[in-house]
Design an enzyme around this catalytic site. Sequence first.
Site, PDB file in Angstrom:
ATOM      1  N   THR B 175      59.412  31.516  70.444  1.00  0.00           N
ATOM      2  CA  THR B 175      57.915  31.128  71.425  1.00  0.00           C
ATOM      3  C   THR B 175      57.247  32.574  71.318  1.00  0.00           C
ATOM      4  O   THR B 175      58.078  33.386  72.153  1.00  0.00           O
ATOM      5  CB  THR B 175      59.162  30.306  72.477  1.00  0.00           C
ATOM      6  N   PHE B 177      54.903  33.919  74.303  1.00  0.00           N
ATOM      7  CA  PHE B 177      54.700  33.551  75.546  1.00  0.00           C
ATOM      8  C   PHE B 177      53.713  34.867  76.125  1.00  0.00           C
ATOM      9  O   PHE B 177      53.699  35.510  75.301  1.00  0.00           O
ATOM     10  CB  PHE B 177      56.559  34.283  76.281  1.00  0.00           C
TER      11      PHE B 177
END
Lengths: 279, 279
Positions: B175, B177
């Site tokens: 992911t 961020f």
Amino acid sequence: VRVAFLGPAGTFTEEALRASAPPGTLEEVPYETVFEAVMAVQSGTAERAVVPIENSLEGSVTATLDALAGEAQDVRIAAEVIHPIRHCLVARPSLGVDAVRRVVSHPQALAQCRRFLRERLPGAQLATAASTAEAVRSVAVSEGADAAVGAALAAELYGCSVLAAGVEDRPDNMTRFVWLAPEGEPPHGWPSKTSVVFWGFNDESPGALVDVLREFADRGINLTKIESRPRRVRLGHYMFYADLDGAADDPRVNEALAALRGRVETLRVLGSYPAGSAI
Amino acid sequence: VRVAFLGPAGTFTEEALRASAPPGTLEEVPYETVFEAVMAVQSGTAERAVVPIENSLEGSVTATLDALAGEAQDVRIAAEVIHPIRHCLVARPSLGVDAVRRVVSHPQALAQCRRFLRERLPGAQLATAASTAEAVRSVAVSEGADAAVGAALAAELYGCSVLAAGVEDRPDNMTRFVWLAPEGEPPHGWPSKTSVVFWGFNDESPGALVDVLREFADRGINLTKIESRPRRVRLGHYMFYADLDGAADDPRVNEALAALRGRVETLRVLGSYPAGSAI
């Protein structure tokens, strides 16, 4: 004809299915996920499927795009239906709005009705369910002062009452659903729109995506949607999903798609079908 | 420095926050939703926020894009962090893997660990929670044979044991961020990448998007991401979110953005920041 749909019984998908098919001619088969409903057509278990593909507030339903670009290789879009998402506050027939102490629904549905819930039921506890239909099913058998937010169809199917209709904050909440059919089946009506997905530019220069899109623009073909999705290999690798005006066998569209094929690793035509209008 | 993050305590967002900040220098403040975490910076309640923006399997985190393009007008991206999503099977310290009868987590996390759950815990019942961290918190106080799928950090924070680590089907689950800061704050390091959002083409011809993208391509500026999002007005109206190589004050990028401004109704530069690398 067996039609797979995103279940359980009483979803907005089933509402859209019923709004766009002659009643009583179809066997409706609920599936737990979009992926399973799409794959029911791929495997031949169902002749058609109805699944959501895009919502005016939330954007694309990525599970649908990913299934069509992935495993469901022999499934095509045969029609689209644009259906309003009209949320209802639903409970057992004996319960009045002011007696409601707890409201259950899918998190997205609760979020879409935030204003109504705050103003009319400020003290109610909010609880989540896997779908709006599942929420209605649960309050139908509940003993407490529970209500659900869901489709009018769900209230009907589970023997509940609609305490308030149209409780969504934004009245323009619309979802675009698609009818899916096996490849080779004729579209439902006169096709005027084509959906494609493509990935892997042969030319990795900064202008590769522009060159691809110019194949449409230079021929005067309008793109009504373009969306990037991860290729699920690693960050920064995308596939592109596009809707364009015109059927795949229109000469200009056909020519553009042939040119596109020379520029990308994979191009898949997901279907040509009539453009839907809001009901 | 107060840092807002997508909570509750023990999310992957908090793991990413800790992996990219010197320990002990920050006051971490959990928020229930991405929107609230972003708005904490907009309102001045927090000096920084960390939220997910994109996952390699699931695509963009649309709540983050929509907040940055919408209400959070004075918030900018100051840095990005690419963090692996390493799911752990977590339970109270006394429970062994084979004793687990029920597994609770966020639906996406359960889906990402389907193979492990099927092979190692075929009889276990699956239950959903609002977040992986909430799932771990719930099993920490549960009396039953319950386990959760979540971050190692959550196990640590809630006094649980990691029964198995790396239980995700795909080891390349990452992911991206972002660290958010108020406009005017310097970026964290040397900016090499810029995020923008734009909408409303002045020229409504089929080639309008192509013309816009050519402003970058013709100057040799690479787009590392392009994504369309609904404008939340009605179906078929989009805004475009793009990441490009180069800082906004690089002469070529600056020139391209100036040209773009002449072609669209609104262009918002969401920030120039150093490109993150996988840890």
